[in-house]
Scaffold this motif. Structure first.
Motif, PDB file in Angstrom:
ATOM      1  N   GLU A  85      -5.279  -7.900  -2.934  1.00  0.00           N
ATOM      2  CA  GLU A  85      -3.900  -8.193  -3.337  1.00  0.00           C
ATOM      3  C   GLU A  85      -3.370  -7.151  -4.314  1.00  0.00           C
ATOM      4  O   GLU A  85      -2.202  -6.749  -4.244  1.00  0.00           O
ATOM      5  CB  GLU A  85      -3.818  -9.594  -3.948  1.00  0.00           C
ATOM      6  N   LYS A  86      -4.214  -6.702  -5.231  1.00  0.00           N
ATOM      7  CA  LYS A  86      -3.779  -5.695  -6.197  1.00  0.00           C
ATOM      8  C   LYS A  86      -3.496  -4.360  -5.510  1.00  0.00           C
ATOM      9  O   LYS A  86      -2.525  -3.674  -5.834  1.00  0.00           O
ATOM     10  CB  LYS A  86      -4.843  -5.521  -7.279  1.00  0.00           C
ATOM     11  N   ILE A  87      -4.343  -3.993  -4.556  1.00  0.00           N
ATOM     12  CA  ILE A  87      -4.136  -2.734  -3.838  1.00  0.00           C
ATOM     13  C   ILE A  87      -2.903  -2.831  -2.944  1.00  0.00           C
ATOM     14  O   ILE A  87      -2.130  -1.875  -2.822  1.00  0.00           O
ATOM     15  CB  ILE A  87      -5.397  -2.367  -3.026  1.00  0.00           C
ATOM     16  N   LYS A  88      -2.689  -3.994  -2.333  1.00  0.00           N
ATOM     17  CA  LYS A  88      -1.482  -4.191  -1.527  1.00  0.00           C
ATOM     18  C   LYS A  88      -0.239  -4.069  -2.406  1.00  0.00           C
ATOM     19  O   LYS A  88       0.776  -3.494  -1.992  1.00  0.00           O
ATOM     20  CB  LYS A  88      -1.519  -5.570  -0.851  1.00  0.00           C
ATOM     21  N   GLY A  89      -0.327  -4.591  -3.620  1.00  0.00           N
ATOM     22  CA  GLY A  89       0.793  -4.484  -4.547  1.00  0.00           C
ATOM     23  C   GLY A  89       1.091  -3.034  -4.896  1.00  0.00           C
ATOM     24  O   GLY A  89       2.256  -2.624  -4.984  1.00  0.00           O
ATOM     25  N   GLY A 159      -8.810   2.601   4.360  1.00  0.00           N
ATOM     26  CA  GLY A 159      -7.729   1.890   5.039  1.00  0.00           C
ATOM     27  C   GLY A 159      -6.330   2.170   4.539  1.00  0.00           C
ATOM     28  O   GLY A 159      -5.391   1.472   4.920  1.00  0.00           O
ATOM     29  N   ILE A 160      -6.157   3.187   3.689  1.00  0.00           N
ATOM     30  CA  ILE A 160      -4.821   3.525   3.189  1.00  0.00           C
ATOM     31  C   ILE A 160      -4.433   4.890   3.745  1.00  0.00           C
ATOM     32  O   ILE A 160      -5.093   5.894   3.464  1.00  0.00           O
ATOM     33  CB  ILE A 160      -4.782   3.568   1.650  1.00  0.00           C
ATOM     34  N   ALA A 182      -8.185  -4.879   7.110  1.00  0.00           N
ATOM     35  CA  ALA A 182      -9.559  -5.130   7.562  1.00  0.00           C
ATOM     36  C   ALA A 182     -10.489  -4.010   7.102  1.00  0.00           C
ATOM     37  O   ALA A 182     -11.615  -4.256   6.642  1.00  0.00           O
ATOM     38  CB  ALA A 182      -9.590  -5.264   9.081  1.00  0.00           C
ATOM     39  N   LYS A 183     -10.020  -2.779   7.210  1.00  0.00           N
ATOM     40  CA  LYS A 183     -10.828  -1.627   6.795  1.00  0.00           C
ATOM     41  C   LYS A 183     -11.021  -1.623   5.284  1.00  0.00           C
ATOM     42  O   LYS A 183     -12.104  -1.301   4.782  1.00  0.00           O
ATOM     43  CB  LYS A 183     -10.150  -0.335   7.252  1.00  0.00           C
TER      44      LYS A 183
END
Length: 209
Positions: A85-89, A159-160, A182-183
């Protein structure tokens, strides 16, 4: 007479430690020498012996609440959901900035402005400083951390990326990031320390591609 304080401590009555200004303890025969002090909590974790005045012990960032004598197996896992969640943010915020820069660089001037917004419209179109900032942000996505293992040197390995193979030209040109959750989860589960180092927790030399 029982003390409510845990640990190997004598019962004391008085304003100064070790004193009994009330003389109560002396009167009932509970001077320090006549008391039976409690024992501190004692626990061994992975061969490391730890004692504490109460039943709460913290070791390597993990807090143990001791309930009774015996042995127990404790399994500590990384909170992958929280990290995702933090990385998605972060990715969302990065993309917001990149979208704003792209919009400013593409905005044209209004030939006959009548409002303040129209007067300032297009002021940053083709701005060299803004183009430089965008280029620096893009280089972040392609940078390689040479000091890390080859399997954990680029964001795409966790995955980024700026888009999977076959992504539209518009996506690639925008410079925005795409997250393969997923990665990312797999990387966090198998090598959380490597992910932390790649994202900047550790010190490393970075080279652009």
């Amino acid at each position: 007479l029982t003390s409510k304080t845990t640990g190997a401590k004598n019962i004391e009555l008085g304003t100064n430690p070790g004193t009994d200004t009330s003389n109560f303890l002396n009167s009932v025969g509970l001077v320090p020498g006549g008391q039976v002090a409690g024992n501190p909590a004692s626990v061994e974790v992975n061969g490391v012996a730890v004692t504490a005045e109460n039943n709460t012990v913290t070791l390597n960032g993990v807090t143990f609440n001791l309930k009774s004598e015996g042995t127990a197996t404790v399994t500590v896992k990384n909170d992958v959901d929280s990290m995702v969640e933090k990385i998605k943010g972060f990715v969302d915020q990065y993309n917001t900035v990149m979208d704003m820069i792209n919009a400013e660089l593409a905005e044209s001037k209004v030939s006959e402005p009548t409002t303040t917004a129209e007067l300032t419209s297009g002021n940053l179109k083709g701005d060299s400083l803004l183009i430089s900032i965008r280029a620096n942000l893009r280089s972040f996505a392609y940078a390689s951390v040479a000091s890390l293992p080859s399997s954990m040197q680029q964001l795409s390995q966790i995955g980024i990326s700026t888009g999977a193979v076959g992504s539209s030209l518009e996506q690639v040109k925008s410079g925005t990031l795409v997250l393969d959750e997923a990665k990312l989860r797999k990387a966090l589960e198998t090598n959380p320390e490597g992910v932390a180092a790649l994202l900047g927790k550790g010190t490393a030399s970075v080279t652009g591609e």
